[in-house]
Design an enzyme around this catalytic site. Structure first.
Site, PDB file in Angstrom:
ATOM      1  CG  ASP A  54      -2.044  -0.923   0.998  1.00  0.00           C
ATOM      2  OD1 ASP A  54      -2.201  -1.900   0.298  1.00  0.00           O
ATOM      3  OD2 ASP A  54      -2.352  -1.868   2.119  1.00  0.00           O
TER       4      ASP A  54
ATOM      5  CE  LYS B 118       2.840  -2.375  -4.427  1.00  0.00           C
ATOM      6  NZ  LYS B 118       2.210  -1.916  -3.435  1.00  0.00           N
TER       7      LYS B 118
ATOM      8  CG  ASN C  93      -2.971 -11.021  -3.052  1.00  0.00           C
ATOM      9  OD1 ASN C  93      -2.871 -10.563  -3.427  1.00  0.00           O
ATOM     10  ND2 ASN C  93      -1.751 -11.327  -1.954  1.00  0.00           N
TER      11      ASN C  93
ATOM     12  N   GLY D 109      -4.718  -4.118  -3.578  1.00  0.00           N
ATOM     13  CA  GLY D 109      -5.515  -2.574  -4.297  1.00  0.00           C
ATOM     14  C   GLY D 109      -4.687  -1.850  -4.731  1.00  0.00           C
ATOM     15  CG  HIS D 110      -1.755  -1.564  -6.924  1.00  0.00           C
ATOM     16  ND1 HIS D 110      -1.748  -2.094  -7.331  1.00  0.00           N
ATOM     17  CD2 HIS D 110      -1.647  -2.367  -5.572  1.00  0.00           C
ATOM     18  CE1 HIS D 110      -0.440  -3.448  -7.275  1.00  0.00           C
ATOM     19  NE2 HIS D 110      -0.715  -3.418  -5.977  1.00  0.00           N
TER      20      HIS D 110
ATOM     21  CD  GLN E 205       0.739  -9.191  -3.076  1.00  0.00           C
ATOM     22  OE1 GLN E 205       1.075  -9.602  -3.795  1.00  0.00           O
ATOM     23  NE2 GLN E 205      -1.044  -8.275  -3.096  1.00  0.00           N
TER      24      GLN E 205
ATOM     25  CB  THR F 183       2.125 -11.777   0.230  1.00  0.00           C
ATOM     26  OG1 THR F 183       0.404 -12.729  -0.787  1.00  0.00           O
ATOM     27  CG2 THR F 183       2.786 -11.934  -0.340  1.00  0.00           C
TER      28      THR F 183
ATOM     29  CB  THR G 283      -9.442  -6.134   3.640  1.00  0.00           C
ATOM     30  OG1 THR G 283      -8.848  -5.387   4.358  1.00  0.00           O
ATOM     31  CG2 THR G 283      -9.282  -7.281   3.098  1.00  0.00           C
TER      32      THR G 283
ATOM     33  NE  ARG H  54      -7.550  -6.522   6.429  1.00  0.00           N
ATOM     34  CZ  ARG H  54      -6.724  -7.398   6.770  1.00  0.00           C
ATOM     35  NH1 ARG H  54      -6.155  -8.351   7.409  1.00  0.00           N
ATOM     36  NH2 ARG H  54      -5.819  -7.373   5.289  1.00  0.00           N
TER      37      ARG H  54
ATOM     38  N   GLY I 221       0.407  14.183  -2.841  1.00  0.00           N
ATOM     39  CA  GLY I 221      -1.440  13.869  -2.807  1.00  0.00           C
ATOM     40  C   GLY I 221      -1.279  12.783  -3.710  1.00  0.00           C
TER      41      GLY I 221
HETATM   42  P1  GDP Z   1      -1.179   0.661  -3.703  1.00  0.00           P
HETATM   43  O1  GDP Z   1      -1.368  -0.910  -3.028  1.00  0.00           O
HETATM   44  O2  GDP Z   1       0.572   0.576  -3.304  1.00  0.00           O
HETATM   45  O3  GDP Z   1      -1.343   0.577  -5.358  1.00  0.00           O
HETATM   46  O4  GDP Z   1      -1.164   1.563  -2.376  1.00  0.00           O
HETATM   47  P2  GDP Z   1      -2.123   1.495  -2.307  1.00  0.00           P
HETATM   48  O5  GDP Z   1      -3.900   2.678  -3.493  1.00  0.00           O
HETATM   49  O6  GDP Z   1      -3.466   0.867  -1.199  1.00  0.00           O
HETATM   50  O7  GDP Z   1      -2.648   2.894  -1.392  1.00  0.00           O
HETATM   51  C1  GDP Z   1      -2.403   3.643  -1.026  1.00  0.00           C
HETATM   52  C2  GDP Z   1      -3.513   5.274  -0.582  1.00  0.00           C
HETATM   53  O8  GDP Z   1      -2.683   6.821  -0.952  1.00  0.00           O
HETATM   54  C3  GDP Z   1      -4.348   5.281  -2.030  1.00  0.00           C
HETATM   55  O9  GDP Z   1      -5.444   5.821  -1.259  1.00  0.00           O
HETATM   56  C4  GDP Z   1      -3.951   6.695  -2.834  1.00  0.00           C
HETATM   57  O10 GDP Z   1      -4.992   7.233  -3.745  1.00  0.00           O
HETATM   58  C5  GDP Z   1      -2.939   7.266  -1.896  1.00  0.00           C
HETATM   59  N1  GDP Z   1      -2.080   8.064  -2.026  1.00  0.00           N
HETATM   60  C6  GDP Z   1      -0.678   8.102  -3.384  1.00  0.00           C
HETATM   61  N2  GDP Z   1      -0.796   8.593  -3.409  1.00  0.00           N
HETATM   62  C7  GDP Z   1      -0.243   9.990  -2.335  1.00  0.00           C
HETATM   63  C8  GDP Z   1       0.404  10.540  -1.730  1.00  0.00           C
HETATM   64  O11 GDP Z   1       0.972  11.103  -2.089  1.00  0.00           O
HETATM   65  N3  GDP Z   1      -0.463  11.424  -0.796  1.00  0.00           N
HETATM   66  C9  GDP Z   1      -2.094  11.159  -0.430  1.00  0.00           C
HETATM   67  N4  GDP Z   1      -2.557  11.749   0.325  1.00  0.00           N
HETATM   68  N5  GDP Z   1      -2.292   9.665  -0.884  1.00  0.00           N
HETATM   69  C10 GDP Z   1      -1.796   9.002  -1.390  1.00  0.00           C
HETATM   70  P1  IMO Z   2      -1.475  -3.916  -2.486  1.00  0.00           P
HETATM   71  O1  IMO Z   2      -0.592  -4.288  -4.347  1.00  0.00           O
HETATM   72  C1  IMO Z   2      -0.874  -4.484   2.049  1.00  0.00           C
HETATM   73  C2  IMO Z   2      -0.695  -8.818   3.486  1.00  0.00           C
HETATM   74  C3  IMO Z   2      -2.355  -8.970   4.171  1.00  0.00           C
HETATM   75  C4  IMO Z   2      -1.405 -10.035   5.277  1.00  0.00           C
HETATM   76  C5  IMO Z   2      -0.635 -11.254   4.382  1.00  0.00           C
HETATM   77  C6  IMO Z   2      -0.984 -12.169   3.673  1.00  0.00           C
HETATM   78  O2  IMO Z   2      -2.800  -3.481  -2.183  1.00  0.00           O
HETATM   79  O3  IMO Z   2       0.203  -3.359  -1.465  1.00  0.00           O
HETATM   80  P2  IMO Z   2      -2.945 -13.041   1.449  1.00  0.00           P
HETATM   81  O4  IMO Z   2      -3.832 -12.760   1.264  1.00  0.00           O
HETATM   82  O5  IMO Z   2      -1.441 -11.862   0.546  1.00  0.00           O
HETATM   83  O6  IMO Z   2      -1.761 -13.996   1.635  1.00  0.00           O
HETATM   84  O7  IMO Z   2      -2.029 -11.894   2.908  1.00  0.00           O
HETATM   85  O8  IMO Z   2      -0.133  -9.634   3.546  1.00  0.00           O
HETATM   86  N1  IMO Z   2      -1.170  -7.813   1.820  1.00  0.00           N
HETATM   87  C7  IMO Z   2      -1.560  -6.727   1.983  1.00  0.00           C
HETATM   88  N2  IMO Z   2      -1.125  -5.938   2.888  1.00  0.00           N
HETATM   89  N3  IMO Z   2      -0.874  -4.221   0.871  1.00  0.00           N
HETATM   90  C8  IMO Z   2      -0.655  -5.545  -0.271  1.00  0.00           C
HETATM   91  O9  IMO Z   2      -1.197  -5.154  -1.598  1.00  0.00           O
HETATM   92  C9  IMO Z   2      -1.667  -6.346   0.462  1.00  0.00           C
HETATM   93  N4  IMO Z   2      -1.654  -8.226   0.273  1.00  0.00           N
HETATM   94  C10 IMO Z   2      -1.375  -8.517   1.301  1.00  0.00           C
HETATM   95  O10 IMO Z   2      -2.578  -8.250   5.245  1.00  0.00           O
HETATM   96  O11 IMO Z   2      -0.887  -9.370   6.371  1.00  0.00           O
HETATM   97 MG    MG Z   3      -3.090  -1.150  -1.792  1.00  0.00          MG
END
Ligand code: GDP
Ligand code: IMO
Ligand code: MG
Length: 429
Positions: A12, A15, A37, A39-40, A223, A238, A300, A302, A414
């Protein structure tokens, strides 16, 4: 120029946002491991997209998006994702390719994932319950069903029969739950094969040709390094290689074709699920970071655990991935904090340690050793040049570069696509 973009922390990191930003200059975007698993998030002009299996390049017209052999795909969830994209005006036709070799997640994987987690209180990993671990177990155990098998009724039937013999035995006799009906699953998954047939291809010659033609390829990690099956906080990880090596084994592109490896890292740290997290802030300050950074899982929902930037993790990530640059995200979230802390080492039972420990008891005992730096009050969300950043922000970033040994290539201030800027010539060698 081929670039791997991966998570340098516990997932998270942003990416999806960075991939979307870089995809403008790429011809192809490839996902190489994980499954739904992930969520981008990508935000374009206030509209938010959440991607799970489809590469984040899909939001740009004319880019080819590849789901590599290294993923595990839940076909039902993939069809739902395609429907969601279509509903939001995103084309997914000839621009999406799914490797024939990709392994499939079946309902028994999901059920076993949930049951494993509920059975073992102490060993709970806090998975996303998508069936990821059990599906990779079958892949490595050489009994997995692959996307290409969904197109071959005989093979699908045989493999299902073989798998269900064992799975149903375990479900009935160990977990004491209802077993699966072979014919129902066969019909359902053959149906998914029909619906997904147009996407399921041999992706290796396509990618090889792109390499030979010197097209720009982006590899999108899911991840993060600390969730990697080999390098992460095992067993709280994972089941795939989210580190840079996974980009090759999960796509069929050779290592000599990779030119740059960008580690995406938040300006602080978060983690979802169980497992040690030395710089975690389990206090009001951590709750404030969660609120300000909107730190809730895309997948999720969470709440994410929050903490200070951990340079031990950063250095480790630089080492095991061979990072050539960092993309620092969420820098804007740190505005208005008087003093910022950076974890520079761990104190493990009185011993100062700078290398990431493999022993989970040691990691659980690790107390962060902090360096304190001055914060800044200015709002960063409208800045689009490095020179416009407040002096203390620059100093904070310099510390990150010094402690990780990696230069910052991209800054994100942002969630919007436009709230991003580049500090070096990313597409130049
Ligand atoms: P990923 O799984 O690595 O693609 O990241 P996620 O999408 O799960 O989580 C990143 C969260 O941070 C998302 O809600 C994005 O919209 C947000 N985000 C990404 N870059 C920035 C940033 O520079 N500033 C802020 N405030 N939010 C950001
Ligand atoms: P993105 O790509 C953050 C975590 C789960 C758990 C562990 C194992 O959005 O960054 P799994 O379902 O893969 O067997 O869970 O890995 N996990 C993540 N945490 N971002 C993710 O993906 C994740 N994918 C799995 O919370 O701790
Ligand atoms: Mg994510």
């Amino acid at each position: 120029m081929n670039i791997v973009v991966l998570g340098a922390q516990w997932g998270d990191e942003g990416k999806g946002k960075i991939i979307d930003f870089l995809a403008e200059g790429a011809a192809v975007v490839v996902r190489y491991q994980g499954g739904n698993n992930a969520g981008h998030t990508v935000v374009i002009d206030g509209k938010k997209f959440a991607l799970r299996m489809v590469p984040s390049g899909i939001l740009h017209k004319g880019k080819k998006c590849v789901i590599g052999n290294g993923l595990v795909i839940d076909p039902k969830a993939l069809l739902e994702e395609l429907k969601y994209l279509k509903k939001n005006g995103i084309y997914t036709g000839s621009n999406l390719l799914v490797s024939e070799n990709t392994n499939v997640i079946l309902p028994y994987h999901k059920l076993l994932d949930t049951l494993n987690e509920s059975k073992s209180k102490k060993g709970k990993i806090g998975t996303t319950s998508r069936g990821i671990g059990p599906a990779y177990m079958d892949k490595m155990g050489r009994t997995g069903i692959r996307m290409v098998d969904l197109l071959n009724a005989r093979v699908l039937k045989e493999k299902l029969e073989r798998n269900l013999q064992f799975k149903n035995y375990v479900l009935k006799n160990y977990y004491r739950v209802k077993p699966f009906n072979k014919n129902v699953l066969f019909k359902e998954y053959l149906g998914y094969g029909k619906k997904l047939k147009r996407y399921i291809v041999n992706t290796f010659p396509f990618l090889y040709e792109q390499v030979l033609l010197d097209k720009n390829i982006l590899f999108e990690g899911a991840q993060g390094t600390m969730l990697d099956i080999d390098f992460g906080t095992y067993p709280f990880v994972t089941s795939s290689n989210s580190t840079s090596g996974g980009a090759c084994t999960g796509s069929g592109v050779g290592p000599n074709a990779i030119n740059k490896i960008i580690g995406v890292t938040k300006a602080y740290t978060t983690r979802v699920g169980e497992g040690p997290f030395p710089s975690e802030l389990s206090d009001d300050f951590g709750a404030m970071l969660r609120k300000k950074g909107n730190e809730y899982g895309v997948n999720t929902g969470r709440p994410r655990r929050c903490g200070w930037f951990d340079a031990v993790v950063g250095r480790y990530s630089a080492m095991v991935n061979g990072l050539t640059g960092l993309a620092v995200t969420k820098l804007d979230v740190l505005s208005g904090i008087k003093e910022l802390k950076i974890c520079v080492a761990y104190n493990i039972n009185g011993k100062i340690v700078k290398d990431f420990p493999a022993d989970m008891d040691n990691l659980a005992a690790a107390k962060p050793v902090y360096k304190t730096v001055k914060g800044w009050d200015e709002d960063l969300t409208r800045i689009n040049k490095y020179s416009e950043l407040p002096g203390n922000t620059k100093k904070y970033l310099k510390e990150i570069e010094k402690l990780t040994g990696v230069n910052i290539s991209i800054l994100s201030i942002g969630p919007e696509r436009s709230q991003t800027f580049i500090l070096d010539k990313i597409w130049k060698r």
